[in-house]
Design a protein around this motif. Structure first.
Motif, short mmCIF file in Angstrom:
data_model
loop_
_atom_site.label_atom_id
_atom_site.label_comp_id
_atom_site.label_asym_id
_atom_site.label_seq_id
_atom_site.Cartn_x
_atom_site.Cartn_y
_atom_site.Cartn_z
N ALA A 74 136.59 32.20 -76.25
CA ALA A 74 136.46 32.08 -77.71
C ALA A 74 137.21 33.20 -78.43
O ALA A 74 137.76 32.99 -79.52
N LEU A 75 137.24 34.39 -77.83
CA LEU A 75 137.92 35.53 -78.46
C LEU A 75 139.42 35.53 -78.23
O LEU A 75 140.15 36.22 -78.96
N ALA A 76 139.89 34.81 -77.24
CA ALA A 76 141.32 34.79 -76.92
C ALA A 76 142.12 34.21 -78.08
O ALA A 76 141.67 33.31 -78.78
N ARG A 77 143.32 34.72 -78.26
CA ARG A 77 144.21 34.24 -79.32
C ARG A 77 145.49 33.65 -78.75
O ARG A 77 146.52 33.60 -79.43
N THR A 78 145.41 33.22 -77.51
CA THR A 78 146.55 32.58 -76.85
C THR A 78 146.19 31.14 -76.51
O THR A 78 145.00 30.80 -76.40
N PRO A 79 147.18 30.27 -76.32
CA PRO A 79 146.86 28.87 -76.03
C PRO A 79 146.28 28.65 -74.64
O PRO A 79 145.63 27.64 -74.40
N TYR A 80 146.49 29.60 -73.71
CA TYR A 80 146.04 29.44 -72.34
C TYR A 80 145.23 30.66 -71.91
O TYR A 80 145.44 31.77 -72.40
N VAL A 81 144.31 30.43 -70.98
CA VAL A 81 143.44 31.50 -70.49
C VAL A 81 143.39 31.42 -68.97
O VAL A 81 143.18 30.35 -68.39
N ALA A 82 143.60 32.57 -68.33
CA ALA A 82 143.45 32.69 -66.88
C ALA A 82 142.14 33.41 -66.59
O ALA A 82 141.81 34.40 -67.26
N PHE A 83 141.39 32.91 -65.62
CA PHE A 83 140.12 33.55 -65.27
C PHE A 83 140.32 34.49 -64.08
O PHE A 83 141.13 34.24 -63.18
N ALA A 84 139.53 35.55 -64.07
CA ALA A 84 139.51 36.46 -62.93
C ALA A 84 138.11 37.05 -62.84
O ALA A 84 137.40 37.18 -63.85
N ASP A 85 137.72 37.40 -61.63
CA ASP A 85 136.49 38.16 -61.40
C ASP A 85 136.89 39.59 -61.06
O ASP A 85 138.08 39.91 -60.96
N ASP A 86 135.91 40.47 -60.85
CA ASP A 86 136.28 41.85 -60.57
C ASP A 86 136.97 41.99 -59.22
O ASP A 86 137.60 43.01 -58.95
N ALA A 158 142.06 29.76 -61.73
CA ALA A 158 142.37 28.67 -62.65
C ALA A 158 142.91 29.22 -63.96
O ALA A 158 142.44 30.23 -64.48
N VAL A 159 143.90 28.51 -64.50
CA VAL A 159 144.41 28.77 -65.85
C VAL A 159 144.13 27.52 -66.67
O VAL A 159 144.49 26.41 -66.26
N VAL A 160 143.47 27.69 -67.81
CA VAL A 160 143.03 26.55 -68.61
C VAL A 160 143.70 26.53 -69.97
O VAL A 160 144.13 27.56 -70.49
N ARG A 161 143.77 25.33 -70.51
CA ARG A 161 144.19 25.15 -71.89
C ARG A 161 142.98 25.51 -72.76
O ARG A 161 141.93 24.85 -72.67
N ARG A 162 143.11 26.51 -73.59
CA ARG A 162 141.96 27.06 -74.31
C ARG A 162 141.24 26.00 -75.13
O ARG A 162 140.00 25.90 -75.08
N ASP A 163 141.96 25.21 -75.90
CA ASP A 163 141.31 24.23 -76.78
C ASP A 163 140.54 23.18 -75.97
O ASP A 163 139.44 22.77 -76.36
#
Length: 286
Positions: A74-86, A158-163
């Motif tokens: 929700a805070l991201a300002r890019t069209p795509y988001v990649a997830f990562a754990d520690d 995974a890399v997701v389309r934010r919307d």
């Protein structure tokens, strides 16, 4: 070296008491980064981001499990988001490649990476199963086979389309953690999106050895049952319950699902028949 395409991808890292592992993996992330701290008490987040520009930290008072990722998206300002754990990170060029694929294929909501595990970079066998699945291959712009359509994924690869992610509701608090990807994958497909595995997009995962494998197994049983209650036909849900009864850990997982079952029932929305057929095809394939 960063690519301009990296700037289209925000990496959302969730962590809880990540310790030295988080300190080691944080410098490997490219582009904007949001760290969502699930109530850590070990000071690892401060140590990991000290002196780093372009990192935003969201500190939570307690552990929200997988739903903490929703805040980062929700805070991201890019069209795509990649997830990562520690304990995970993306190979150089991986998020840029995923962004290029998502740009080129507007019907794709999620790109699942090839996962290399541990210091020896052992290929995760799950990725081989994705490539060998009975679902159709998919093609890049030059017509070459680029990978395989899939019905599930591993969050930290995974890399997701934010919307699309936000419209599907992100991860949910019924499942909370472990196997949280299944319900989201079902909802993305129900919304008409494709999910794809791209073996030339690479993520690294170095899981902590101290993990309680039996507890995780029970959580996966619990959450598989809850997801089936929320999205799958009743024979599938009942079949998972019956399978759980065959082992001690399965019975514990089933018992753990009971207190959450009402919340799952209230959110029940079976997926369309076409999605169920695709998922069933993969499950029968094994």
């Amino acid at each position: 070296m960063s690519s301009p395409l990296d700037d289209l991808v925000t990496t959302v890292v969730i962590t809880r008491d990540g310790g030295d592992t988080l300190v080691r993996t944080m410098p490997r992330h490219r582009g904007p980064v949001i760290v969502v701290d699930n109530g850590s008490t070990d000071g690892s987040v401060g140590a990991a981001v000290r002196g780093r520009d372009g990192v935003r930290v969201v500190r939570l008072p307690g552990n929200l499990g997988a739903t903490a990722r929703n805040l980062g998206v929700a805070l991201a300002r890019t069209p795509y988001v990649a997830f990562a754990d520690d304990d995970s990170w993306w190979a150089p060029g991986a998020t840029a490649r995923a962004a290029a694929l998502l740009d080129a294929h507007p019907d794709v909501a999620l790109v699942a990476a090839r996962i290399l595990v541990g210091p020896g970079e052992r290929p995760d066998p799950l990725c081989d199963r994705m490539l060998d699945s009975p679902l159709p291959s998919w093609h890049d712009g030059d017509g070459r086979a680029a990978g395989r359509q899939i019905v599930g994924f591993v969050a930290c690869a995974a890399v997701v389309r934010r919307d699309a992610f936000l419209r599907a509701g992100g991860f949910d608090d019924v499942v909370f953690f472990a196997g949280e990807e299944e319900r989201l994958a079902l909802d993305l497909m129900a919304d008409g999106w494709r999910l794809v595995h791209a073996p030339d997009v690479v993520a690294h995962h170095d899981p902590q050895q101290a993990r309680d494998r039996r507890q995780r197994s029970r959580l996966l049983v619990r959450n598989g049952i809850l997801t089936a209650v929320m999205r799958r036909p009743w024979p599938v849900a009942l079949g998972r319950m019956g399978t759980a009864l065959r082992t001690a850990d399965g019975r514990r997982g089933l018992a753990a699902a009971v207190p959450r079952a009402w919340a799952g029932l209230r959110r029940r929305r079976p997926v369309p028949l076409a999605v169920e057929r695709a998922v069933s095809t993969v499950e029968r394939f094994g």
